[in-house]
Design a protein around this motif. Structure first.
Motif, PDB file in Angstrom:
ATOM      1  N   ASN A  33       0.832  -1.193   0.000  1.00  9.98           N
ATOM      2  CA  ASN A  33       0.000   0.000   0.000  1.00  9.98           C
ATOM      3  C   ASN A  33       0.873   1.252   0.000  1.00  9.98           C
ATOM      4  O   ASN A  33       1.607   1.515   0.952  1.00  9.98           O
ATOM      5  N   GLU A  34       0.776   2.014  -1.079  1.00 10.01           N
ATOM      6  CA  GLU A  34       1.533   3.266  -1.189  1.00 10.01           C
ATOM      7  C   GLU A  34       0.600   4.459  -1.337  1.00 10.01           C
ATOM      8  O   GLU A  34       0.985   5.508  -1.855  1.00 10.01           O
ATOM      9  N   ASN A  35      -0.641   4.282  -0.895  1.00 11.47           N
ATOM     10  CA  ASN A  35      -1.651   5.340  -0.985  1.00 11.47           C
ATOM     11  C   ASN A  35      -1.376   6.411   0.072  1.00 11.47           C
ATOM     12  O   ASN A  35      -1.617   6.195   1.261  1.00 11.47           O
ATOM     13  N   GLU A  36      -0.877   7.553  -0.356  1.00  8.79           N
ATOM     14  CA  GLU A  36      -0.514   8.612   0.585  1.00  8.79           C
ATOM     15  C   GLU A  36      -1.732   9.272   1.210  1.00  8.79           C
ATOM     16  O   GLU A  36      -1.609  10.033   2.175  1.00  8.79           O
ATOM     17  N   GLY A  37      -2.921   8.987   0.680  1.00  6.86           N
ATOM     18  CA  GLY A  37      -4.134   9.567   1.228  1.00  6.86           C
ATOM     19  C   GLY A  37      -4.668   8.825   2.436  1.00  6.86           C
ATOM     20  O   GLY A  37      -5.653   9.261   3.058  1.00  6.86           O
ATOM     21  N   LEU A  38      -4.047   7.688   2.785  1.00  5.66           N
ATOM     22  CA  LEU A  38      -4.475   6.887   3.935  1.00  5.66           C
ATOM     23  C   LEU A  38      -3.457   7.011   5.060  1.00  5.66           C
ATOM     24  O   LEU A  38      -2.250   7.101   4.806  1.00  5.66           O
ATOM     25  N   ASN A  39      -3.944   6.981   6.297  1.00  2.00           N
ATOM     26  CA  ASN A  39      -3.011   6.961   7.417  1.00  2.00           C
ATOM     27  C   ASN A  39      -2.539   5.539   7.667  1.00  2.00           C
ATOM     28  O   ASN A  39      -2.966   4.597   6.980  1.00  2.00           O
TER      29      ASN A  39
END
Length: 564
Positions: A12-18
């Motif tokens: 997971n590289e989704n920067e929008g998630l903590n």
């Protein structure tokens, strides 16, 4: 390339998630409803036992035997799942006044599953009903003999289904085609617990029943974790509440074992079961009699110290055997697609441990055999979802006198006269069907974490995802460009490494288990990317954040540059 030779995959590289959102997303917990069940799900999510095929039929037959004082024999297995399943069913039937006995096979002398001499013995003892736990699905001839001798057999098992099922009165196995139970990933102890839930409904008062069933959950948890079941669905809930049962000291035998191992009851986790309690229980069947462990769970506290002693001996013997096996393999010009090794000195009870370590070390399926006078006894372990049991069933089933297992692990007994045929068939099939390149060793990492996110609060939040295990692994994190400040070998033979790391403005302690062999490959002048689990280390009442290192690789190595 990393020190362990594994390719790192970041999920997971989704920067929008903590951080927590990334961890949950990776486990497919991506709705409010799923999060509610994951964090707050209680025993109400446990599936109805009567959804298991033949459950109602089995319950009525057992009730009949109890009412008529018909002698009942519970036949289990020598591993932690078979031992705990036997303890659950035997303990309950004994409590309600049944005429019940148990038999656990000796791993060295009897091997896995029912044998015809057991059936004949049970007949001579006047047994009317045989209930298998964690075995029986493959015992076609033995069940047929029991029927011929006038005994009834109920099979409860979770192993793979053979081409022809035994003619048992009832078979409770979630892998049957006609079984519509929602969770196929249950183990022998869970099925035994389901039997107890169903049986107790009409045989105990509600208040007593509720208390009794809660107190057995610790035993169930030992079986679920010890048999490496996925900690999802009801398995997660059973283990979650089972850990609470263990911490409440509901089973005095297990408490004695914890005390013998120096484990505080308030700190029991699934990891405690998997790496400290489970090995001690399994050590009884590996080196001696599984009855020692069963007797402990049933209340013989004097067995605790013996199990710890057996486990210490087990550890030493395995390391000696492994060293010999690994040295021999490294001398070979080519590592075969399936590793097959045998030795007369290897004890049957240790074969699975050796196979697992060999498979992990060389990233190949491994078949490890004990050579006896006229037969070979084997344990198998696989990698990367290769179905070793199905492979062996298709290629060599006619050569075995006993055989069974799961997708990733199995075992068999091979007559000596079939040994050469077995080697030829498996090696030829492995060359045709298996591509070692498909076994690229992969380290699955949840996400990258920044130094400022490394806090006690973050670690505490992640702990709410416990219990960890198959299907719900402990969060694997990664940081880039850290500095290793100094290295200190620890452990009896320096097999582990301890070192502080510098990440940004922070300095944090790290422990790397079984990394002693990499000591000469780590250069403190270089920067590294580090894969790790975040944990809180408590000592003498002081708590501090610590990294449990899983792998290291030089920052921005050539492989990274090629992939960039």
């Amino acid at each position: 390339m990393s020190l362990s030779g594994k390719k790192w995959i970041i999920q997971n590289e989704n920067e929008g998630l903590n951080l927590m959102e990334k961890i949950l997303f990776n486990r497919h917990i991506n709705t409010d409803e799923k999060r509610e069940v994951f964090f707050k799900g209680g025993l109400e999510v446990i599936h109805d036992p009567f959804l298991l095929k033949d459950m109602a039929k089995a319950i009525e037959r057992i009730k009949q035997a109890v009412q008529n004082k018909e002698p009942i024999m519970i036949f289990g297995d020598y591993d932690i799942d078979g031992i705990t399943a036997t303890a659950l069913l035997f303990g309950f039937l004994k409590k309600i006044g049944a005429d019940v006995r148990y038999t656990l096979p000796n791993r060295e002398e009897d091997g896995y599953g029912l044998k015809k001499y057991f059936i004949q013995r049970f007949k001579n003892e006047g047994i009317g009903l045989i209930i298998t736990v964690d075995c029986g699905t493959s015992n076609l001839h033995e069940v047929t003999l029991a029927n011929t001798l006038g005994m009834t057999v109920i099979v409860t098992d979770h192993h793979t289904i053979p081409e022809e099922l035994p003619p048992a009165y009832a078979i409770i196995n979630p892998h049957q085609k006609e079984c519509h139970y929602p969770n196929r990933d249950i183990c022998g102890s869970t099925i035994a617990y389901k039997l107890v839930i169903a049986l107790s409904k009409d045989l105990m008062e509600d208040a007593e029943r509720k208390d009794y069933l809660h107190r057995q959950l610790g035993i169930v948890a030992l079986g679920v974790v010890g048999d490496c079941m996925p900690l999802t669905d009801e398995n997660r809930v059973l283990v979650k509440y089972g850990l609470k049962s263990l911490m409440a000291s509901d089973n005095l035998g297990i408490m004695a074992l914890l005390e013998s191992a120096g484990i505080e009851t308030k700190k029991i986790t699934s990891t405690t079961i998997g790496f400290q309690i489970g090995p001690r229980i399994n050590a009884a069947g590996r080196l001696d009699r599984p009855d020692h462990a069963l007797e402990l769970i049933l209340g013989n506290l004097n067995k605790a110290e013996l199990l710890s002693q057996l486990n210490d001996l087990r550890r030493k013997i395995v390391e000696l055997h492994l060293k010999k096996a690994i040295e021999g393999l490294r001398e070979q010009a080519k590592i075969p697609n399936i590793i097959i090794l045998w030795d007369a000195e290897w004890k049957a009870g240790l074969l699975g441990l050796i196979a697992g370590r060999i498979a992990e070390e060389f990233n190949r399926p491994a078949i490890i055999m004990q050579e006896k006078e006229d037969e070979f006894v084997a344990s198998c372990r696989s990698v990367n979802d290769f179905d070793i049991t199905q492979f062996l069933r298709e290629e060599a089933n006619d050569l075995f006198t006993a055989f069974g297992g799961h997708k990733m692990a199995g075992g068999f007994t091979l007559p000596g006269k079939n040994f050469e045929s077995f080697l030829n068939r498996i090696n030829v099939a492995a060359e045709k069907q298996i591509n070692p390149d498909n076994f690229d060793s992969v380290l699955s990492i949840d996400c990258e974490i920044q130094p400022h996110e490394m806090t006690m609060e973050a670690c505490d939040n992640l702990s709410h995802c416990e219990p960890f295990g198959q299907g719900n692994p402990e969060p694997m994190l990664m940081m880039k460009n850290i500095k290793i400040l100094s290295i200190r070998p620890v452990g009896g033979q320096g097999e582990h490494l301890q070192f502080p790391i510098r990440c940004g403005e922070k300095t944090l302690p790290a422990i790397a288990f079984r990394f002693g062999k990499y000591l000469d490959k780590i250069d403190s002048n270089l920067s590294y990317d580090i894969a790790f689990n975040m944990e809180i280390n408590e000592w003498n009442g002081n708590k501090k954040l610590q990294l449990k290192v899983v792998d290291l690789k030089q920052s921005r190595d050539l492989e990274d540059l090629r992939d960039a």
